[in-house]
Enzyme design. Structure first.
Site, PDB file in Angstrom:
ATOM      1  CB  THR A  53      -1.026  -0.012   1.152  1.00  0.00           C
ATOM      2  OG1 THR A  53      -1.832   1.169   1.044  1.00  0.00           O
ATOM      3  CG2 THR A  53      -0.378  -0.069   2.526  1.00  0.00           C
ATOM      4  CD  GLU A  54      -1.149   3.764  -3.209  1.00  0.00           C
ATOM      5  OE1 GLU A  54      -1.145   2.537  -3.007  1.00  0.00           O
ATOM      6  OE2 GLU A  54      -1.938   4.334  -3.987  1.00  0.00           O
ATOM      7  CG  ASN A  55      -1.059   4.142   3.187  1.00  0.00           C
ATOM      8  OD1 ASN A  55      -1.176   3.227   2.384  1.00  0.00           O
ATOM      9  ND2 ASN A  55      -1.651   4.138   4.364  1.00  0.00           N
ATOM     10  CB  SER A  95       5.984   3.892   0.168  1.00  0.00           C
ATOM     11  OG  SER A  95       4.911   3.095  -0.267  1.00  0.00           O
TER      12      SER A  95
END
Lengths: 218, 226, 218, 226
Positions: A53-55, A95
């Site tokens: 997840t990019e966060n 990320s």
């Protein structure tokens, strides 16, 4: 893997199962917000697929409910999620470096339009008064080794979404390799040709009628 | 040298009109709520704000925008279901927007902290967000040139600081915190607790103290257990 | 701070003490390999100076001896060192980002030559058969907020080391702000003028004789 | 997907003639001694090696060079008191050298892992190491354009891996490990021990498993205590 035969257009859940079956064992994958998120429901532990997840998390788990909810642990859609064993946390630049550096085997995104050259439009309708909001879509589309699109074959108004050339503002150039729709799966070959890999509840002729350029058969 | 202050108001006091302020957080995770509230109270205006979004609901950044204190916002995802204050200001032509792909936003912030003058990236090539940007083919890919995003101040949130300014974060609340603290000339961090030097394992420090100017300990509502 | 009066050229240790006295309390500092390392002997806990070593540590402690030696804990000169309370570890790109991003208040480097415009030559004698070996010198010289040089005023062969224009290959352009030598401390003003801040065991006239351009007085 | 192998020989077996190989370590700290020895045994030649140095003494990288197996070396500090094997090959014109400032070396390796096509940096401007490079003034500073350094393989050392490939390091032995593992197409890591998934705290993982292809556990001589 045996391809299931189907006799009607697929529900989003059924399509998610088709996508999940195509994700290789051991892959690192990012599932976009919305319909692509459903794919996670059809990944099994044996698939050993790791979700990004990019966060800032690798090894994202399922949605959290009730007492499992931790406000410090959410996914890119800002939905509370859980950890999996072997997960890790990192900051936003690390990320996106992971994504942009080509380390994700695959991402699955929704789309407004995809064209025969694999150009993707999924962030902006192009209306002049629309507020542009792109989030991580351009990074995902461009950075993953393979970008899969999950969408309906036609828009609610009946307009084709698989087109000769995108008319909406692009998200990425030549980035889509496969399109999973309710009526068929398409392979984008990179030379402008698009192959119908399989159809759901219709034949290739019926699919061809909904696509404004000549398709290739598998 | 680290300045440990007693309250959020003291922490944000140096922020003057016209400043560029980075604000951490992705959703509620890592959002320095009390620092933003203190900035609202403190009164600085004509601000440029760097954040992933453009405010939600009626509090925090949304309130700062609704008060007309933000001249420009640099973010990746302004339009949300509850971004009505930003939407209104934008359509009224009262706020400037620089929409940036989230990875370019993160990398440009990192570049500012790392002394990188500019970088080429494939993200955004061929899209409206690359209009006017320099294009070059590198490594067989078309790429665009992106510049660092610098800031006078950053407001971020961590879980624990030591008295050397070292920070550790919690889960996905880490997000923009480390890169914003490094990019801003003056970084202001709210933490749940401050411990003495030597109480944080040097192997697990995420933000070294060199990047931290002001720390304030704020009792936040208890977070869930992992 | 009271300036000590001295009646002779300084030893490296005495010069290190002069440099240490000029490092502001609370500063983050990188001390180059060789003579600059001596400066750490004259920093007191009250100075609260934090040392950076470019191989990935902030809060580097003193040299380790005997049983304190840990092969995984060395400085940029590959000498075993110790931890201090509040230290931290990071990887090489993060370590150099710290340096290159202008976060170090000061670095202290040795030099072959410095010129009146603050250009520094300290990595390569310019001999055609010399193997170029730069290490972190260029990053330090260019990245720190202030670059101090520690050197003898003249080379062993009597040649001046503070020169009109460097003849050896440069390490950095216009990066040096102060030069600490055994005979005097010089301030580089940035407009080509160089001020003699103080002299050790000689007067300004004697220093001027060893420098091939006109110096300014403090 | 992670491949945990039984011995260093199996780990380096995929390295073929003509490969570019990054080798971690700064001094002895973080040096993957047993992997380098296995590479010497394995026989691949015509290699390009990326390392901070160009070998010390008569073992490890120095031995690989002395055997004529290294076509080119990219490093920051080749000349040392005991770099005689490199020195001899260099003066004989039998090895190519790309000398890179250490920060540019680290940032170029990071760029390869992060998908950055090129970046501008002030480091090296006006020096012989910038000859032929594009120059541009950015942010009031003269800067040069630097390209990523990619590699087919990386050989690095960490202290512990879990079975998801996550790595933690020890003290200054971390150095080039994380960025080389991310930059190489196939990263090979020697560790002191391998633990099960879930045994490493996700907050303290330094290299996430996505960057790790092959892990081998090797009993290294005991290291000192901190």
């Amino acid at each position: 893997m045996t391809r299931m035969t189907r006799d009607r257009a697929l529900s989003p859940e059924e399509l998610a199962e088709v996508v999940a079956a195509d994700i290789p064992a051991g892959a690192y994958v990012n599932l976009g917000i919305g319909q692509p998120t459903l794919v996670s429901n059809y990944l099994t532990p044996e698939d050993d697929v790791t979700l990004h997840t990019e966060n800032g998390m690798l090894g994202m788990g399922a949605q959290a409910h009730g007492e499992e909810v931790d406000p410090d642990l959410i996914n890119a859609g800002k939905i509370p999620v859980k950890e999996t064993e072997g997960c890790s946390y990192f900051h936003h630049a690390d990320s996106f470096a992971m994504m942009r550096g080509g380390h994700l085997d695959c991402c699955v995104l929704g789309a407004f339009q995809v064209d025969r050259n694999g150009n993707l439009a999924n962030w902006h309708t192009g209306k002049p008064d629309a507020i542009p909001a792109v989030g991580g879509a351009m990074d995902l589309a461009t950075g993953a080794k393979q970008t899969f699109v999950m969408m309906t074959l036609t828009a609610k108004n009946g307009q084709p979404k698989l087109v000769e050339e995108c008319t909406m503002p692009l998200t990425g150039v030549g980035c889509v390799s496969r399109i999973y729709t309710d009526q068929a799966v398409f392979l984008i070959e990179g030379d402008g040709s698009v192959v119908v890999r399989e159809t759901f509840g219709c034949d290739v002729e019926a699919v061809q009628e909904l696509v404004p350029f000549a398709l290739e058969r598998a | 040298m680290l300045n440990v202050v007693e309250c959020a108001a003291a922490a944000v006091a140096p922020i003057k009109n016209g400043s560029t302020v980075m604000i951490g957080g992705f959703g509620v995770a890592g959002q320095p709520v009390e620092l933003i509230d203190a900035l609202i109270e403190e009164g600085a205006t004509d601000l440029t704000v760097v954040n992933n979004n453009a405010g939600n609901g009626d509090v925090g950044l949304a309130k700062l925008i609704s008060l007309g204190r933000v001249r420009k916002i640099i973010c990746s995802f302004p339009r949300q279901a509850d971004s009505h204050h930003f939407d209104a200001k934008y359509h009224a032509g009262e706020i400037e927007l620089e929409a940036v792909p989230q990875g370019n936003l993160a990398e440009r912030i990192r570049a500012a902290g790392a002394g990188i003058g500019a970088f080429f990236t494939p993200t955004g090539y061929g899209t409206p967000l690359a209009e006017g940007k320099e294009v070059r083919e590198l490594g067989g890919k078309m790429q665009i040139l992106e510049l660092p995003i610098t800031a006078d101040f950053s407001l971020t949130k961590a879980v624990t600081a030591d008295t050397a300014g070292n920070l550790v974060y919690r889960k996905t609340a880490r997000n923009f915190g480390p890169i914003m603290a490094a990019a801003a000339t003056h970084s202001i961090v709210q933490v749940s607790n401050v411990v003495q030097r030597g109480q944080l394992d040097p192997e697990v420090v995420v933000t070294p103290g060199i990047y931290v100017d002001t720390v304030v300990a704020i009792d936040s509502p208890a977070v869930g257990q992992a």
